[in-house]
Design an enzyme around this catalytic site. Structure first.
Site, PDB file in Angstrom:
ATOM      1  N   THR A 144       0.855  -1.201   0.000  1.00 12.54           N
ATOM      2  CA  THR A 144       0.000   0.000   0.000  1.00 12.54           C
ATOM      3  C   THR A 144       0.886   1.244   0.000  1.00 12.54           C
ATOM      4  OG1 THR A 144      -0.192   0.297   2.406  1.00 12.54           O
ATOM      5  CG2 THR A 144      -1.710  -1.279   1.382  1.00 12.54           C
TER       6      THR A 144
ATOM      7  N   LYS B  19       5.380 -10.872  -8.294  1.00 11.94           N
ATOM      8  CA  LYS B  19       4.360 -10.086  -9.008  1.00 11.94           C
ATOM      9  C   LYS B  19       3.800  -9.135  -7.957  1.00 11.94           C
ATOM     10  CE  LYS B  19       0.075 -10.878 -11.551  1.00 11.94           C
ATOM     11  NZ  LYS B  19      -0.866 -11.950 -11.949  1.00 11.94           N
ATOM     12  N   VAL B  20       3.900  -7.831  -8.217  1.00 11.41           N
ATOM     13  CA  VAL B  20       3.594  -6.868  -7.156  1.00 11.41           C
ATOM     14  C   VAL B  20       2.416  -5.971  -7.525  1.00 11.41           C
ATOM     15  CG1 VAL B  20       4.566  -5.147  -5.590  1.00 11.41           C
ATOM     16  CG2 VAL B  20       6.081  -6.789  -6.699  1.00 11.41           C
TER      17      VAL B  20
ATOM     18  N   TYR C  62      -0.634  11.064  15.148  1.00  8.71           N
ATOM     19  CA  TYR C  62       0.227  10.152  14.378  1.00  8.71           C
ATOM     20  C   TYR C  62       0.725   9.033  15.296  1.00  8.71           C
ATOM     21  CZ  TYR C  62       4.158   8.672  11.377  1.00  8.71           C
ATOM     22  OH  TYR C  62       5.036   7.945  10.605  1.00  8.71           O
TER      23      TYR C  62
HETATM   24  N1  LIG Z   1       9.799   8.724   6.180  1.00  7.00           N
HETATM   25  C1  LIG Z   1      10.014   8.541   7.470  1.00  7.00           C
HETATM   26  O1  LIG Z   1      10.906   9.169   8.065  1.00  7.00           O
HETATM   27  C2  LIG Z   1       9.178   7.559   8.267  1.00  7.00           C
HETATM   28  C3  LIG Z   1       9.547   7.294   9.600  1.00  7.00           C
HETATM   29  C4  LIG Z   1       8.781   6.395  10.332  1.00  7.00           C
HETATM   30  C5  LIG Z   1       7.692   5.768   9.731  1.00  7.00           C
HETATM   31  N2  LIG Z   1       7.358   6.046   8.436  1.00  7.00           N
HETATM   32  C6  LIG Z   1       6.201   5.344   7.852  1.00  7.00           C
HETATM   33  O2  LIG Z   1       6.597   4.741   6.627  1.00  7.00           O
HETATM   34  C7  LIG Z   1       5.468   4.634   5.749  1.00  7.00           C
HETATM   35  C8  LIG Z   1       5.837   5.194   4.391  1.00  7.00           C
HETATM   36  O3  LIG Z   1       6.156   6.560   4.563  1.00  7.00           O
HETATM   37  P1  LIG Z   1       6.908   7.467   3.488  1.00  7.00           P
HETATM   38  O4  LIG Z   1       7.906   8.236   4.235  1.00  7.00           O
HETATM   39  O5  LIG Z   1       7.295   6.659   2.302  1.00  7.00           O
HETATM   40  O6  LIG Z   1       5.708   8.467   3.136  1.00  7.00           O
HETATM   41  P2  LIG Z   1       5.296   9.206   1.797  1.00  7.00           P
HETATM   42  O7  LIG Z   1       6.466   9.428   0.923  1.00  7.00           O
HETATM   43  O8  LIG Z   1       4.517  10.395   2.263  1.00  7.00           O
HETATM   44  O9  LIG Z   1       4.314   8.155   1.104  1.00  7.00           O
HETATM   45  C9  LIG Z   1       3.095   7.842   1.708  1.00  7.00           C
HETATM   46  C10 LIG Z   1       2.302   6.941   0.786  1.00  7.00           C
HETATM   47  O10 LIG Z   1       1.018   6.714   1.400  1.00  7.00           O
HETATM   48  C11 LIG Z   1       0.031   6.951   0.424  1.00  7.00           C
HETATM   49  N3  LIG Z   1      -1.260   7.345   0.974  1.00  7.00           N
HETATM   50  C12 LIG Z   1      -1.555   8.422   1.730  1.00  7.00           C
HETATM   51  N4  LIG Z   1      -2.870   8.479   1.957  1.00  7.00           N
HETATM   52  C13 LIG Z   1      -3.428   7.413   1.320  1.00  7.00           C
HETATM   53  C14 LIG Z   1      -4.741   6.937   1.158  1.00  7.00           C
HETATM   54  N5  LIG Z   1      -5.805   7.580   1.673  1.00  7.00           N
HETATM   55  N6  LIG Z   1      -4.948   5.809   0.449  1.00  7.00           N
HETATM   56  C15 LIG Z   1      -3.903   5.157  -0.111  1.00  7.00           C
HETATM   57  N7  LIG Z   1      -2.629   5.564  -0.014  1.00  7.00           N
HETATM   58  C16 LIG Z   1      -2.402   6.691   0.696  1.00  7.00           C
HETATM   59  C17 LIG Z   1       0.605   8.078  -0.431  1.00  7.00           C
HETATM   60  O11 LIG Z   1      -0.106   8.178  -1.653  1.00  7.00           O
HETATM   61  P3  LIG Z   1      -0.289   9.600  -2.403  1.00  7.00           P
HETATM   62  O12 LIG Z   1       0.928   9.792  -3.254  1.00  7.00           O
HETATM   63  O13 LIG Z   1      -1.543   9.408  -3.185  1.00  7.00           O
HETATM   64  O14 LIG Z   1      -0.419  10.662  -1.342  1.00  7.00           O
HETATM   65  C18 LIG Z   1       2.022   7.577  -0.583  1.00  7.00           C
HETATM   66  O15 LIG Z   1       2.076   6.591  -1.570  1.00  7.00           O
HETATM   67  C19 LIG Z   1       4.337   5.393   6.447  1.00  7.00           C
HETATM   68  O16 LIG Z   1       3.503   4.473   7.096  1.00  7.00           O
HETATM   69  C20 LIG Z   1       5.049   6.264   7.463  1.00  7.00           C
HETATM   70  O17 LIG Z   1       4.230   6.578   8.575  1.00  7.00           O
HETATM   71  C21 LIG Z   1       8.088   6.932   7.682  1.00  7.00           C
END
Ligand SMILES: NC(=O)c1ccc[n+]([C@@H]2O[C@H](COP(=O)([O-])OP(=O)(O)OC[C@H]3O[C@@H](n4cnc5c(N)ncnc54)[C@H](OP(=O)(O)O)[C@@H]3O)[C@@H](O)[C@H]2O)c1
Length: 318
Positions: free
Chosen positions: A18, A38-39, A195
């Site tokens: 997701t 397959k993803v 969050y």
């Molecule tokens: N980056 C960090 O430092 C960090 C640290 C700790 C945990 N995390 C966790 O890691 C995971 C990935 O984060 P990331 O940093 O890669 O974030 P990101 O770059 O903001 O990507 C978030 C993804 O979630 C999707 N998304 C948001 N709302 C959605 C919805 N209603 N339905 C379906 N998809 C939705 C976004 O799609 P759209 O493009 O359509 O918005 C995007 O593909 C998250 O769970 C985040 O909490 C990240």
């Protein structure tokens, strides 16, 4: 050290990631496909998903285009999630890897059509519905000889910011998870509280899912993890934008940020050492962490499961 080259051959496996169209999710989709899986890329926007798939395929000629498929999925819309799970279950006879990666930290207090606070709705409730609706397919896969089925949910060490008053006792803890002061719905503290509550829910969900699967003697491994600070739009979005150039230097690249979830989804160690890994929280590839005391509270986990089911029943999703 565990790296992307440590991912085993995944030929014949089917995965769903997701939020796969950007950030950590995009790198995860790419690596799973490069290793033969397959993803399905779960994403809410067709144009962003197709652009993301094109970017992977154009740079990685060994991946066939039939190996990355867009699955329309908006985690803020419960009926859309049910449809996505039904569609995937009609298209595939197996699902080996489910990665609940998408996540948000909504700046404002907004609610979904079903009345849940948006951060909790996308990060926890949406993934709860997706996982439970896909369980029949996951279980069918797990019953096959030689299977290795994983449900991986991306949490964060920010789970520690979950407000103490939220004990996941009533549905209000999902519809208004972070507020202690009714006049403050937008301060950074409250954004982090909401969050944090959703990320605590991700760990509790994983533990309770594992407990239930073990009780039924189903051979599926559930894992939660923190990718660490990663320089994605989401990861950098919590800081002022002028800091971006510095953040890119001090935070992990999305490629490195994907390693922990790739470990959880594919590393052989995770099934060879079930006592170490099953139902656990990892802060680096192969490194389990106790997390906060609350994240290990099995009664809290059961209470969260109960109120989530109750809340979903109230809006006609069960
Ligand atoms: N980056 C960090 O430092 C960090 C640290 C700790 C945990 N995390 C966790 O890691 C995971 C990935 O984060 P990331 O940093 O890669 O974030 P990101 O770059 O903001 O990507 C978030 C993804 O979630 C999707 N998304 C948001 N709302 C959605 C919805 N209603 N339905 C379906 N998809 C939705 C976004 O799609 P759209 O493009 O359509 O918005 C995007 O593909 C998250 O769970 C985040 O909490 C990240």
């Amino acid at each position: 050290m565990w790296s992307a080259t440590s991912v085993p051959n995944l030929t014949g496996k089917v995965a769903l990631v997701t939020g796969g169209n950007t950030g950590i999710g995009l790198q995860t989709v790419k690596q799973l496909a490069l290793h033969g899986a397959k993803v399905y890329m779960g994403a809410r926007s067709e144009s962003r998903a197709k652009e993301a798939i094109e970017s992977i395929l154009s740079e990685n000629h060994t991946i066939g285009q039939e190996h990355i498929i867009w699955l329309p999925l908006d985690l803020s819309k419960l009926f859309n999630i049910v449809e996505a799970a039904q569609l995937l279950s009609s298209l595939e006879e197996r699902l080996d890897i489910l990665i609940n990666n998408a996540g948000i930290a909504a700046d404002d207090f907004t609610t979904t059509t079903e009345g849940f606070e948006s951060t909790m709705a996308v990060n926890h409730i949406g993934h709860f519905v997706l996982t439970t609706k896909l369980l029949p397919l996951l279980k069918a896969t797990a019953s096959q000889a030689g299977s290795d089925v994983r449900v991986v949910t991306i949490s964060s060490s920010a789970e520690r910011f979950a407000p103490k008053h939220n004990v996941f006792a009533t549905i209000k803890d999902l519809s208004d998870p972070g507020t202690t002061n009714p006049s403050d719905y937008t301060s950074r503290t409250v954004v982090f509280s909401r969050y944090g509550a959703s990320k605590l829910a991700n760990i509790l969900f994983t533990g309770e899912l594992q407990r239930r699967l073990d009780q039924e003697d189903v051979k599926i491994t559930a894992l939660a993890l923190d990718p660490g600070p990663v320089a994605t739009d989401g990861g950098m979005g919590v800081f002022p934008s002028f800091l971006k150039p510095v953040l890119k230097l001090v935070m992990k690249s999305p490629e490195k940020g994907a390693l922990n979830q790739l470990f959880c989804a594919t590393a052989k160690e995770a099934i060879d050492e079930p006592k170490t890994y099953k139902g656990k929280f990892l802060t680096a590839p192969g490194k389990t962490s106790p997390g906060s005391e609350r994240s290990r509270d099995s009664e809290l986990a059961q209470s969260l499961w109960r109120i989530t089911e109750e809340a979903l029943k109230n809006v006609g999703v069960s």
